[in-house]
Enzyme design. Structure first.
Site, PDB file in Angstrom:
ATOM      1  N   GLU A  45      64.051  60.990  36.989  1.00  0.00           N
ATOM      2  CA  GLU A  45      62.660  61.499  37.546  1.00  0.00           C
ATOM      3  C   GLU A  45      62.352  60.330  38.682  1.00  0.00           C
ATOM      4  OE1 GLU A  45      60.114  63.155  33.870  1.00  0.00           O
ATOM      5  OE2 GLU A  45      60.361  61.144  33.924  1.00  0.00           O
ATOM      6  N   CYS A  76      58.182  50.167  26.805  1.00  0.00           N
ATOM      7  CA  CYS A  76      58.386  51.132  27.884  1.00  0.00           C
ATOM      8  C   CYS A  76      59.252  52.273  27.486  1.00  0.00           C
ATOM      9  CB  CYS A  76      59.370  50.255  28.794  1.00  0.00           C
ATOM     10  SG  CYS A  76      60.022  51.285  30.375  1.00  0.00           S
TER      11      CYS A  76
HETATM   12  N1  SAH Z   1      63.209  47.504  34.874  1.00  0.00           N
HETATM   13  C1  SAH Z   1      62.380  47.285  36.220  1.00  0.00           C
HETATM   14  C2  SAH Z   1      61.945  48.257  37.039  1.00  0.00           C
HETATM   15  C3  SAH Z   1      61.031  49.246  36.207  1.00  0.00           C
HETATM   16  S1  SAH Z   1      59.448  49.137  37.017  1.00  0.00           S
HETATM   17  C4  SAH Z   1      61.320  46.360  35.824  1.00  0.00           C
HETATM   18  O1  SAH Z   1      61.014  46.198  34.416  1.00  0.00           O
HETATM   19  O2  SAH Z   1      60.681  45.701  36.508  1.00  0.00           O
HETATM   20  C5  SAH Z   1      58.379  49.683  36.059  1.00  0.00           C
HETATM   21  C6  SAH Z   1      57.385  48.719  35.548  1.00  0.00           C
HETATM   22  O3  SAH Z   1      56.299  49.419  34.540  1.00  0.00           O
HETATM   23  C7  SAH Z   1      57.670  47.482  34.927  1.00  0.00           C
HETATM   24  O4  SAH Z   1      56.956  46.486  35.436  1.00  0.00           O
HETATM   25  C8  SAH Z   1      57.357  47.713  33.651  1.00  0.00           C
HETATM   26  O5  SAH Z   1      57.219  46.688  32.719  1.00  0.00           O
HETATM   27  C9  SAH Z   1      55.977  48.545  33.737  1.00  0.00           C
HETATM   28  N2  SAH Z   1      55.885  49.208  32.299  1.00  0.00           N
HETATM   29  C10 SAH Z   1      56.781  49.566  31.401  1.00  0.00           C
HETATM   30  N3  SAH Z   1      56.227  50.383  30.421  1.00  0.00           N
HETATM   31  C11 SAH Z   1      54.681  50.223  30.727  1.00  0.00           C
HETATM   32  C12 SAH Z   1      53.737  50.987  30.200  1.00  0.00           C
HETATM   33  N4  SAH Z   1      53.644  51.782  28.965  1.00  0.00           N
HETATM   34  N5  SAH Z   1      52.497  50.916  30.724  1.00  0.00           N
HETATM   35  C13 SAH Z   1      52.459  50.285  31.776  1.00  0.00           C
HETATM   36  N6  SAH Z   1      53.365  49.605  32.382  1.00  0.00           N
HETATM   37  C14 SAH Z   1      54.789  49.896  32.070  1.00  0.00           C
END
Ligand code: SAH
Length: 360
Positions: free
Chosen positions: A98, A125
């Site tokens: 996506e 996540c």
């Molecule tokens: N793996 C990398 C890139 C993904 S960025 C990273 O973790 O930075 C996606 C962002 O969304 C990350 O900051 C992640 O922690 C955040 N994220 C993941 N699950 C989430 C959720 N349920 N609600 C809000 N943010 C979330």
């Protein structure tokens, strides 16, 4: 690079400029033909060799015989009430990813995936719940941008690229560096590095390598906790690269002048959103040129946490601000189509991943 036999043709999309120059040299053509090819594939988004009218017919025929121009297949597109667009793309092996396009008043931000699934298993996540399926190839990362560009309305432009979709970019380091080189190359897609942000969960050796690479893209770090005890639970890779090591690498990171590191902090009700958590965050970040993006958790059935009240989010922000730390609250975009942060997930047991954050 040798041209491979028919049956296993080389995908031109994903090749660097140097590789294209070598490829045409294998056909006895001068290097500038490689530059023309690079320009056709990336800047002009050519689909066919027939379009490449300034290349000799003989070269085009040989390229058509030995190479191909790979492309993602657009499988579905959803548009959120807030204008956010989510694209589902199919890869040539049938895997799906996506990509999200997020409008604001002035420009569009493209949120790119870097892997199918993710190995890091952050507790909140959904992509993490998919597990790791495979890395994306450089061409698949670049083609997300080309595919989005094809779908733009007249007058629209993508202003920012963020590697914040599915996957952990620094786990797929070599492919990411290659893709970013193509995306930022003046003869390629020509996105200035300052308009590109790579977000990582904190893979320390790769952060160091990225700093040394000279790519000059912005770095965002998904922090989510200021003590090892809590971060170990939320972001399991913290057990391998604890906060102390991470912060040493970040303090040494060669930031271009006038730029800041970004920290992402998902606020989870009763878990990491207390006043004390904010105070600890202030201590951890003291003296760093940075800003903090607060992301109120996006909820889903498979995520065992809740989003805090607006009040708690704002009081967390106030504590950071009163310590002179730039802190913004990031509004969830595309929640009604599960396009928001952490909600990207494909081809798994979709039922168990159904989101509850839907607005409809
Ligand atoms: N793996 C990398 C890139 C993904 S960025 C990273 O973790 O930075 C996606 C962002 O969304 C990350 O900051 C992640 O922690 C955040 N994220 C993941 N699950 C989430 C959720 N349920 N609600 C809000 N943010 C979330």
């Amino acid at each position: 690079m040798e041209l491979r036999a028919v049956g296993n043709p080389t995908d031109l999309k994903g090749l660097s400029l140097e590789e294209m120059e070598r490829l045409v040299a294998d056909h006895g053509e001068p290097a500038y033909r490689g530059r023309q090819l690079f320009h056709w594939i990336y800047a002009r988004a050519a689909h066919t060799f027939a379009e490449m009218t300034d290349l000799p017919i003989g070269l085009r025929a040989r390229l058509a015989e030995h190479t191909l121009i790979g492309a993602l297949t657009l499988l579905a597109k959803e548009i959120s009430r807030d204008g956010t667009r989510k694209y589902l793309f199919g890869c040539t092996d049938g895997r799906q990813i996506e990509t999200v396009l997020i409008p604001d008043e002035r420009r569009l931000t493209a949120c790119l995936s870097t892997q199918v699934g993710c190995a890091l298993a952050c507790a909140f996540c959904l992509t993490g719940k998919m597990g790791f399926i495979r890395h994306l190839q450089p061409g698949e990362i670049v083609d997300q941008v080309l595919a989005l560009q094809r779908d733009l309305q007249p007058g629209e432009r993508i202003g920012n690229l963020v590697l914040m979709g599915m996957g952990e970019p620094l786990h797929n380091y070599d492919a990411i560096v290659k893709a970013l080189t193509i995306l930022s190359h003046p003869m390629g897609l020509a996105y200035p590095p300052r308009r590109i942000t790579l977000s990582t969960v904190g893979l320390v050796p790769e952060i160091v390598r990225l700093g040394q690479s000279g790519l000059g893209v912005n770095l965002a770090v998904s922090l989510h906790a200021s003590t090892d005890e809590l971060r170990d639970r939320l972001v399991p890779i913290n057990r391998r690269y604890p906060l102390k090591e991470l912060m040493v690498a970040l303090r040494a990171y060669p930031l271009p002048s006038r730029r800041r590191l970004t920290f992402e902090y998902v606020l989870i009700d009763g878990v990491n959103d207390r006043g004390q958590d904010a105070q600890e965050l202030v201590r951890l970040l003291r003296g760093l040129r940075c800003k903090v993006n607060l992301l109120p958790l996006n909820e889903a059935h498979a995520i065992p946490f809740r989003r805090p009240s607006r009040e708690r989010v704002e009081s967390f922000q106030r504590i950071l601000r009163s310590a002179d730390i730039l802190a913004t609250i990031r509004e969830s975009r595309g929640l009604d189509i599960s396009a928001a942060c952490g909600l990207l997930a494909t081809e798994t047991n979709q039922k168990s991943l159904d989101t509850t954050g839907c607005l409809t």
